[in-house]
Design a protein around this motif. Structure first.
Motif, short mmCIF file in Angstrom:
data_model
loop_
_atom_site.label_atom_id
_atom_site.label_comp_id
_atom_site.label_asym_id
_atom_site.label_seq_id
_atom_site.Cartn_x
_atom_site.Cartn_y
_atom_site.Cartn_z
N MET A 175 -14.00 -60.53 25.10
CA MET A 175 -13.04 -59.43 25.11
C MET A 175 -12.36 -59.30 26.46
SD MET A 175 -11.51 -57.14 23.38
CE MET A 175 -12.50 -57.05 21.90
N ASP A 176 -13.13 -59.56 27.56
CA ASP A 176 -12.54 -59.48 28.88
C ASP A 176 -11.43 -60.52 29.03
OD1 ASP A 176 -14.18 -57.42 29.60
OD2 ASP A 176 -15.72 -58.71 30.48
N GLY A 177 -11.66 -61.70 28.46
CA GLY A 177 -10.63 -62.74 28.52
C GLY A 177 -9.37 -62.32 27.80
N LEU A 178 -9.51 -61.64 26.66
CA LEU A 178 -8.35 -61.17 25.92
C LEU A 178 -7.58 -60.11 26.71
CD1 LEU A 178 -6.64 -61.06 23.35
CD2 LEU A 178 -8.31 -59.43 22.41
N LYS A 179 -8.33 -59.19 27.34
CA LYS A 179 -7.68 -58.17 28.15
C LYS A 179 -6.94 -58.78 29.33
CE LYS A 179 -10.90 -54.41 27.06
NZ LYS A 179 -11.92 -53.46 27.60
N GLU A 180 -7.56 -59.76 29.97
CA GLU A 180 -6.91 -60.44 31.09
C GLU A 180 -5.62 -61.12 30.63
OE1 GLU A 180 -11.10 -61.59 33.42
OE2 GLU A 180 -9.88 -63.12 32.43
N THR A 181 -5.70 -61.78 29.48
CA THR A 181 -4.51 -62.46 28.96
C THR A 181 -3.39 -61.48 28.67
OG1 THR A 181 -5.89 -64.20 27.97
CG2 THR A 181 -3.66 -63.95 27.12
N LEU A 182 -3.72 -60.35 28.05
CA LEU A 182 -2.70 -59.36 27.71
C LEU A 182 -2.08 -58.74 28.96
CD1 LEU A 182 -4.39 -57.57 24.67
CD2 LEU A 182 -2.53 -59.23 24.64
N VAL A 183 -2.89 -58.49 29.97
CA VAL A 183 -2.37 -57.93 31.22
C VAL A 183 -1.42 -58.90 31.90
CG1 VAL A 183 -3.01 -57.22 33.57
CG2 VAL A 183 -4.32 -56.37 31.62
N ILE A 184 -1.82 -60.16 31.98
CA ILE A 184 -0.96 -61.17 32.61
C ILE A 184 0.30 -61.38 31.79
CG2 ILE A 184 -0.82 -63.61 33.25
CD1 ILE A 184 -3.83 -63.46 33.86
N TRP A 185 0.17 -61.40 30.46
CA TRP A 185 1.34 -61.55 29.60
C TRP A 185 2.36 -60.43 29.82
CZ3 TRP A 185 2.04 -57.99 25.40
CH2 TRP A 185 3.20 -58.23 24.66
#
Length: 295
Positions: free
Chosen positions: A1-11
């Motif tokens: 889930m942390d990886g998904l949040k990181e991806t969304l923030v960077i996106w």
């Protein structure tokens, strides 16, 4: 889930930065001018051919229905050429003006180069000045890669939609028999086809950008790879059925573009799966290059 949040923030951060930088406006202007030029040239050629044929028929004393019959035969011939004489595609595209089909084919050919210009520095622009290390301290490298890929893909989705909408509105005005329902349905089909086609090339641009520290080198290498893919498809189509080089075309993404507008779900699904496979391979290669790189 942390990886998904990181991806969304960077996106979201990368997308906002791209929209504020003015690059989106420049790219939209470039794509618009090219599409408008192709549309005007194709429209002019089509109109001149139609007028010349009508004039010849009038001089020959043909009946009043002859121009319509000749125009319909010419349309079927062009549709057969564009669809490789696929009966199902000819019937599915029967209501679409020829200007739209020709512009779509031409712009689809140049779209990979446009994608390369749009995102050639998405990774190398951060790796070269070593600003990438500040991102990778706070987020996984895979999250950074996917976030940047998704931001470029989102920008492309919006730009293609704007251009396709303008082309179809023009076609609707220029062709009164091209109804609103047919226009809306085909707009969605053509837009989705362009997106499926181009996302694999966004992934290719991400790969090329991950391989080098210098953005200009990434851009040049990207164009070289695009030329190699085009050459593989061209050679594979040109040689005979018995030649071993025939199989080269299946290794080129552009080979699968012809069925993206196919009305049969099976044919479209094969092309879509091929582009998804290319995108996955390119992204995995980009991740491998970024993971092995000393940032």
């Amino acid at each position: 889930m942390d990886g998904l949040k990181e991806t969304l923030v960077i996106w979201s951060a990368e997308l906002r930065r791209a929209l504020r930088s003015g690059r989106a406006v420049v790219l939209l202007g470039l794509y618009s001018m090219f599409s408008a030029l192709v549309l005007l040239v194709v429209g002019w050629i089509t109109r001149e051919i139609r007028n010349a044929v009508n004039q010849q028929l009038a001089n020959a004393g043909a009946d009043t229905d002859a121009p319509a019959r000749v125009a319909e035969e010419m349309r079927k011939g062009v549709l057969g050429f564009l669809s490789s004489n696929d009966t199902a595609m000819i019937e599915a595209l029967a209501q679409v003006p020829l200007e739209v089909l020709l512009v779509f084919k031409v712009t689809l050919f140049f779209l990979p180069a446009y994608v390369a210009l749009m995102g050639f520095d998405q990774i190398s622009g951060e790796v070269g000045p070593r600003s990438m290390r500040y991102l990778t301290v706070r987020a996984r490298r895979s999250s950074v890669l996917l976030g940047k890929f998704l931001s470029q893909a989102s920008l492309l989705v919006g730009l293609v939609l704007v251009i396709d909408l303008a082309i179809f509105v023009y076609a609707r005005i220029a062709n009164p028999d091209f109804g609103f329902a047919a226009m809306s349905l085909n707009l969605i089909k053509f837009w989705l086809a362009a997106i499926v086609f181009s996302l694999s090339y966004v992934a290719l641009t991400t790969l090329c950008s991950s391989l080098f520290r210098s953005p200009p080198v990434s851009l040049v290498f990207n164009f070289i790879v695009l030329f190699v893919f085009w050459l593989m498809d061209t050679v594979g189509r040109a040689v005979g059925e018995e030649s071993a080089l025939r199989g080269l075309r299946y290794l080129s993404p552009s080979h699968y573009a012809s069925d993206l507008l196919h009305p049969q779900l099976t044919q479209f699904g094969i092309s879509g799966a091929a582009y998804a496979g290319f995108a996955t391979i390119f992204l995995l290669g980009a991740y491998g290059a970024l993971r092995a790189r000393d940032l």
